[in-house]
Design a protein around this motif. Structure first.
Motif, PDB file in Angstrom:
ATOM      1  N   VAL A 284      16.050   4.277 -22.713  1.00  0.00           N
ATOM      2  CA  VAL A 284      16.624   5.612 -22.892  1.00  0.00           C
ATOM      3  C   VAL A 284      15.738   6.619 -22.155  1.00  0.00           C
ATOM      4  O   VAL A 284      14.515   6.572 -22.281  1.00  0.00           O
ATOM      5  CB  VAL A 284      16.698   5.988 -24.384  1.00  0.00           C
ATOM      6  CG1 VAL A 284      17.107   7.449 -24.564  1.00  0.00           C
ATOM      7  CG2 VAL A 284      17.667   5.063 -25.112  1.00  0.00           C
ATOM      8  N   ASP A 285      16.350   7.498 -21.390  1.00  0.00           N
ATOM      9  CA  ASP A 285      15.620   8.582 -20.730  1.00  0.00           C
ATOM     10  C   ASP A 285      16.004   9.904 -21.385  1.00  0.00           C
ATOM     11  O   ASP A 285      17.114  10.065 -21.891  1.00  0.00           O
ATOM     12  CB  ASP A 285      15.953   8.640 -19.237  1.00  0.00           C
ATOM     13  CG  ASP A 285      15.441   7.418 -18.489  1.00  0.00           C
ATOM     14  OD1 ASP A 285      14.429   6.843 -18.925  1.00  0.00           O
ATOM     15  OD2 ASP A 285      16.064   7.041 -17.482  1.00  0.00           O
ATOM     16  N   ILE A 286      15.071  10.853 -21.349  1.00  0.00           N
ATOM     17  CA  ILE A 286      15.343  12.169 -21.929  1.00  0.00           C
ATOM     18  C   ILE A 286      15.020  13.242 -20.883  1.00  0.00           C
ATOM     19  O   ILE A 286      13.944  13.215 -20.272  1.00  0.00           O
ATOM     20  CB  ILE A 286      14.524  12.389 -23.219  1.00  0.00           C
ATOM     21  CG1 ILE A 286      14.923  13.696 -23.903  1.00  0.00           C
ATOM     22  CG2 ILE A 286      13.039  12.328 -22.962  1.00  0.00           C
ATOM     23  CD1 ILE A 286      14.344  13.852 -25.313  1.00  0.00           C
ATOM     24  N   PRO A 287      15.940  14.184 -20.630  1.00  0.00           N
ATOM     25  CA  PRO A 287      15.623  15.270 -19.698  1.00  0.00           C
ATOM     26  C   PRO A 287      14.580  16.190 -20.304  1.00  0.00           C
ATOM     27  O   PRO A 287      14.601  16.458 -21.503  1.00  0.00           O
ATOM     28  CB  PRO A 287      16.974  15.978 -19.524  1.00  0.00           C
ATOM     29  CG  PRO A 287      17.739  15.650 -20.764  1.00  0.00           C
ATOM     30  CD  PRO A 287      17.305  14.274 -21.169  1.00  0.00           C
ATOM     31  N   LEU A 288      13.660  16.663 -19.482  1.00  0.00           N
ATOM     32  CA  LEU A 288      12.632  17.574 -19.970  1.00  0.00           C
ATOM     33  C   LEU A 288      13.154  19.005 -19.975  1.00  0.00           C
ATOM     34  O   LEU A 288      14.088  19.345 -19.244  1.00  0.00           O
ATOM     35  CB  LEU A 288      11.379  17.476 -19.104  1.00  0.00           C
ATOM     36  CG  LEU A 288      10.729  16.086 -19.055  1.00  0.00           C
ATOM     37  CD1 LEU A 288       9.499  16.109 -18.162  1.00  0.00           C
ATOM     38  CD2 LEU A 288      10.379  15.580 -20.441  1.00  0.00           C
ATOM     39  N   ALA A 289      12.570  19.830 -20.815  1.00  0.00           N
ATOM     40  CA  ALA A 289      12.984  21.228 -20.897  1.00  0.00           C
ATOM     41  C   ALA A 289      12.699  21.945 -19.573  1.00  0.00           C
ATOM     42  O   ALA A 289      11.757  21.596 -18.852  1.00  0.00           O
ATOM     43  CB  ALA A 289      12.255  21.929 -22.032  1.00  0.00           C
ATOM     44  N   THR A 290      13.519  22.936 -19.265  1.00  0.00           N
ATOM     45  CA  THR A 290      13.355  23.661 -18.012  1.00  0.00           C
ATOM     46  C   THR A 290      12.505  24.915 -18.163  1.00  0.00           C
ATOM     47  O   THR A 290      11.955  25.417 -17.207  1.00  0.00           O
ATOM     48  CB  THR A 290      14.727  24.053 -17.444  1.00  0.00           C
ATOM     49  OG1 THR A 290      15.440  24.808 -18.449  1.00  0.00           O
ATOM     50  CG2 THR A 290      15.522  22.800 -17.093  1.00  0.00           C
ATOM     51  N   LYS A 291      12.420  25.421 -19.384  1.00  0.00           N
ATOM     52  CA  LYS A 291      11.590  26.600 -19.632  1.00  0.00           C
ATOM     53  C   LYS A 291      11.260  26.660 -21.115  1.00  0.00           C
ATOM     54  O   LYS A 291      11.884  25.978 -21.935  1.00  0.00           O
ATOM     55  CB  LYS A 291      12.319  27.877 -19.205  1.00  0.00           C
ATOM     56  CG  LYS A 291      13.624  28.125 -19.944  1.00  0.00           C
ATOM     57  CD  LYS A 291      14.303  29.401 -19.436  1.00  0.00           C
ATOM     58  CE  LYS A 291      15.619  29.647 -20.190  1.00  0.00           C
ATOM     59  NZ  LYS A 291      16.287  30.877 -19.725  1.00  0.00           N
ATOM     60  N   SER A 292      10.285  27.473 -21.451  1.00  0.00           N
ATOM     61  CA  SER A 292       9.875  27.591 -22.847  1.00  0.00           C
ATOM     62  C   SER A 292      11.038  28.101 -23.691  1.00  0.00           C
ATOM     63  O   SER A 292      11.750  29.023 -23.304  1.00  0.00           O
ATOM     64  CB  SER A 292       8.694  28.559 -22.956  1.00  0.00           C
ATOM     65  OG  SER A 292       8.292  28.691 -24.293  1.00  0.00           O
ATOM     66  N   GLY A 293      11.235  27.468 -24.845  1.00  0.00           N
ATOM     67  CA  GLY A 293      12.324  27.885 -25.728  1.00  0.00           C
ATOM     68  C   GLY A 293      13.593  27.082 -25.541  1.00  0.00           C
ATOM     69  O   GLY A 293      14.552  27.257 -26.287  1.00  0.00           O
ATOM     70  N   THR A 294      13.608  26.194 -24.537  1.00  0.00           N
ATOM     71  CA  THR A 294      14.762  25.326 -24.341  1.00  0.00           C
ATOM     72  C   THR A 294      14.365  23.893 -24.687  1.00  0.00           C
ATOM     73  O   THR A 294      13.204  23.592 -24.925  1.00  0.00           O
ATOM     74  CB  THR A 294      15.270  25.386 -22.893  1.00  0.00           C
ATOM     75  OG1 THR A 294      14.250  24.831 -22.031  1.00  0.00           O
ATOM     76  CG2 THR A 294      15.591  26.807 -22.481  1.00  0.00           C
ATOM     77  N   TYR A 295      15.344  23.003 -24.694  1.00  0.00           N
ATOM     78  CA  TYR A 295      15.078  21.618 -25.055  1.00  0.00           C
ATOM     79  C   TYR A 295      15.768  20.673 -24.085  1.00  0.00           C
ATOM     80  O   TYR A 295      16.835  20.979 -23.550  1.00  0.00           O
ATOM     81  CB  TYR A 295      15.587  21.309 -26.470  1.00  0.00           C
ATOM     82  CG  TYR A 295      14.860  22.033 -27.563  1.00  0.00           C
ATOM     83  CD1 TYR A 295      13.692  21.499 -28.112  1.00  0.00           C
ATOM     84  CD2 TYR A 295      15.330  23.244 -28.052  1.00  0.00           C
ATOM     85  CE1 TYR A 295      13.020  22.161 -29.124  1.00  0.00           C
ATOM     86  CE2 TYR A 295      14.662  23.910 -29.068  1.00  0.00           C
ATOM     87  CZ  TYR A 295      13.512  23.366 -29.594  1.00  0.00           C
ATOM     88  OH  TYR A 295      12.837  24.016 -30.594  1.00  0.00           O
ATOM     89  N   GLY A 296      15.162  19.503 -23.913  1.00  0.00           N
ATOM     90  CA  GLY A 296      15.845  18.378 -23.308  1.00  0.00           C
ATOM     91  C   GLY A 296      16.336  17.486 -24.440  1.00  0.00           C
ATOM     92  O   GLY A 296      15.672  17.362 -25.474  1.00  0.00           O
ATOM     93  N   HIS A 297      17.480  16.850 -24.286  1.00  0.00           N
ATOM     94  CA  HIS A 297      18.160  16.208 -25.408  1.00  0.00           C
ATOM     95  C   HIS A 297      18.768  14.887 -24.944  1.00  0.00           C
ATOM     96  O   HIS A 297      19.350  14.806 -23.860  1.00  0.00           O
ATOM     97  CB  HIS A 297      19.264  17.157 -25.903  1.00  0.00           C
ATOM     98  CG  HIS A 297      20.024  16.681 -27.082  1.00  0.00           C
ATOM     99  ND1 HIS A 297      20.077  17.398 -28.261  1.00  0.00           N
ATOM    100  CD2 HIS A 297      20.779  15.580 -27.298  1.00  0.00           C
ATOM    101  CE1 HIS A 297      20.849  16.752 -29.134  1.00  0.00           C
ATOM    102  NE2 HIS A 297      21.268  15.641 -28.561  1.00  0.00           N
TER     103      HIS A 297
END
Length: 349
Positions: A284-297
């Motif tokens: 399973v891969d997870i995208p990393l957040a693009t900026k503070s306050g966001t999430y990868g899911h």
């Protein structure tokens, strides 16, 4: 809730004499001749406990939970727990430690089956020798196994349910999110896992063998459309002993079996009480957040069954329990991940 003794008695009345194999187990049983097994034989036990490492910027959820009171316990559960939970502050489901009993109230009985890939399952129609041998198989079609709670219950326990349908495996939808930012050219991260499958009565001498060694787990990624990524082939277990020299049933033909590589997820307990666990890439891969306050899911399914071709899956040990515990991380070298040797007390399926 009936006692284990009553359950076993009731189950035996429904079977013909030559019976079969396990929960999270597999192929040697028949539609007419099999024994009933449950994820937990004890009436009040914790459900499958999954642990995510908060220090590694991961949070875990088993489904959407929202209300406006900001009280986690008692929040309303989404109708479909496979639906992605929202990545918002008022979404109450995200946490670092979670167990299946928070989201699900009951689990029904499971019939043994066999699978090469965790996707296609087969059950025996002519089990013999106490469930140890079979030559004829049919495709196993699963039924609904988990009863969802209407409200989140952080003190909830997963109980046996004798009234619901029976099936061959249990699917638990799992959701992970991370606040870790993209680093350089990296846009996603591998998700690593340690899994511990254990006998909750460790230290007791099991005269009929250890059923938990027949438990099999597959971690199956979900596509963007929410369907299973059937390319996943990883099979996890506490032991890789098979009756047919490392092979499981791959079709309804009595001559067709395929070799299976089982990633063993625990080892014998050392004298100092520690355990050596295998860490593995879940696929399973997870995208990393693009900026503070966001999430990868990311989303995936944990699928649990009893492997019928396991040398530990047979009638005589059908009353035994087992536990399953996980820890997830983005970095297999993260300190809290490498030091994890399982929970202080067993919880699990």
């Amino acid at each position: 809730m009936k006692t284990n003794e009553k359950k076993n008695t009731s189950a035996k009345k429904k079977l013909i004499p030559a019976v079969a194999m396990l929960t999270t187990s597999a192929v040697m049983l028949s539609t007419a001749t099999y024994a009933w097994f449950t994820l937990n034989k004890t009436v009040e036990v914790d459900g499958l406990k999954m642990t995510a490492t908060a220090a590694d910027a991961l949070e875990i959820s088993l489904g959407g939970v929202t209300n406006t009171t900001r009280v986690r316990n008692g929040g309303t559960l989404a109708d479909n727990l496979a639906v992605q939970p929202k990545d918002t502050d008022d979404e109450l489901s995200w946490t670092s430690v979670i167990n299946v009993g928070e989201y699900y109230d009951k689990v029904s009985y499971i019939k043994p089956s066999s699978s090469v890939n965790g996707i296609n399952f087969f059950e025996a129609t002519d089990p013999d020798n106490g469930g140890r041998t079979a030559t004829k198989f049919t495709t196993a079609t699963n039924d609904s196994l988990l009863t969802k709670r209407s409200k989140l219950d952080v003190e909830g326990t997963l109980k046996n349910d004798e009234e619901t349908n029976k099936g061959f495996y249990v699917d638990v939808p799992v959701h992970l999110r991370t606040s870790k930012l993209k680093d350089g050219t990296n846009t996603s991260s591998d998700v690593f896992c340690k899994m511990l499958i254990t006998d909750p009565k460790t230290g007791e001498n099991m005269p009929e063998g250890d059923l938990y060694k027949a438990v099999r787990v597959a971690i199956i990624p979900l596509t963007a459309e929410g369907t299973l990524d059937t390319s996943s082939k990883i099979i996890l277990g506490a032991d890789d002993g098979y009756y047919n020299a490392g092979q499981a049933v791959a079709s309804t033909s009595d001559t067709t079996r395929s070799s299976v590589t089982v990633t063993k997820t625990n080892s014998a307990i050392a004298q100092d009480g520690t355990q050596t666990l295998v860490s593995f890439d879940t696929t399973v891969d997870i995208p990393l957040a693009t900026k503070s306050g966001t999430y990868g899911h990311t989303d995936f399914v944990v699928r649990v069954w009893l492997e019928g071709e396991s040398t530990s899956c047979f009638d005589a040990n059908s009353a035994q329990d087992w536990n399953i515990d996980f820890v997830f991380a983005l970095d297999k070298n993260e300190s809290s991940f490498t030091s994890w040797n399982g929970p202080a007390t067993g919880t699990g399926v």
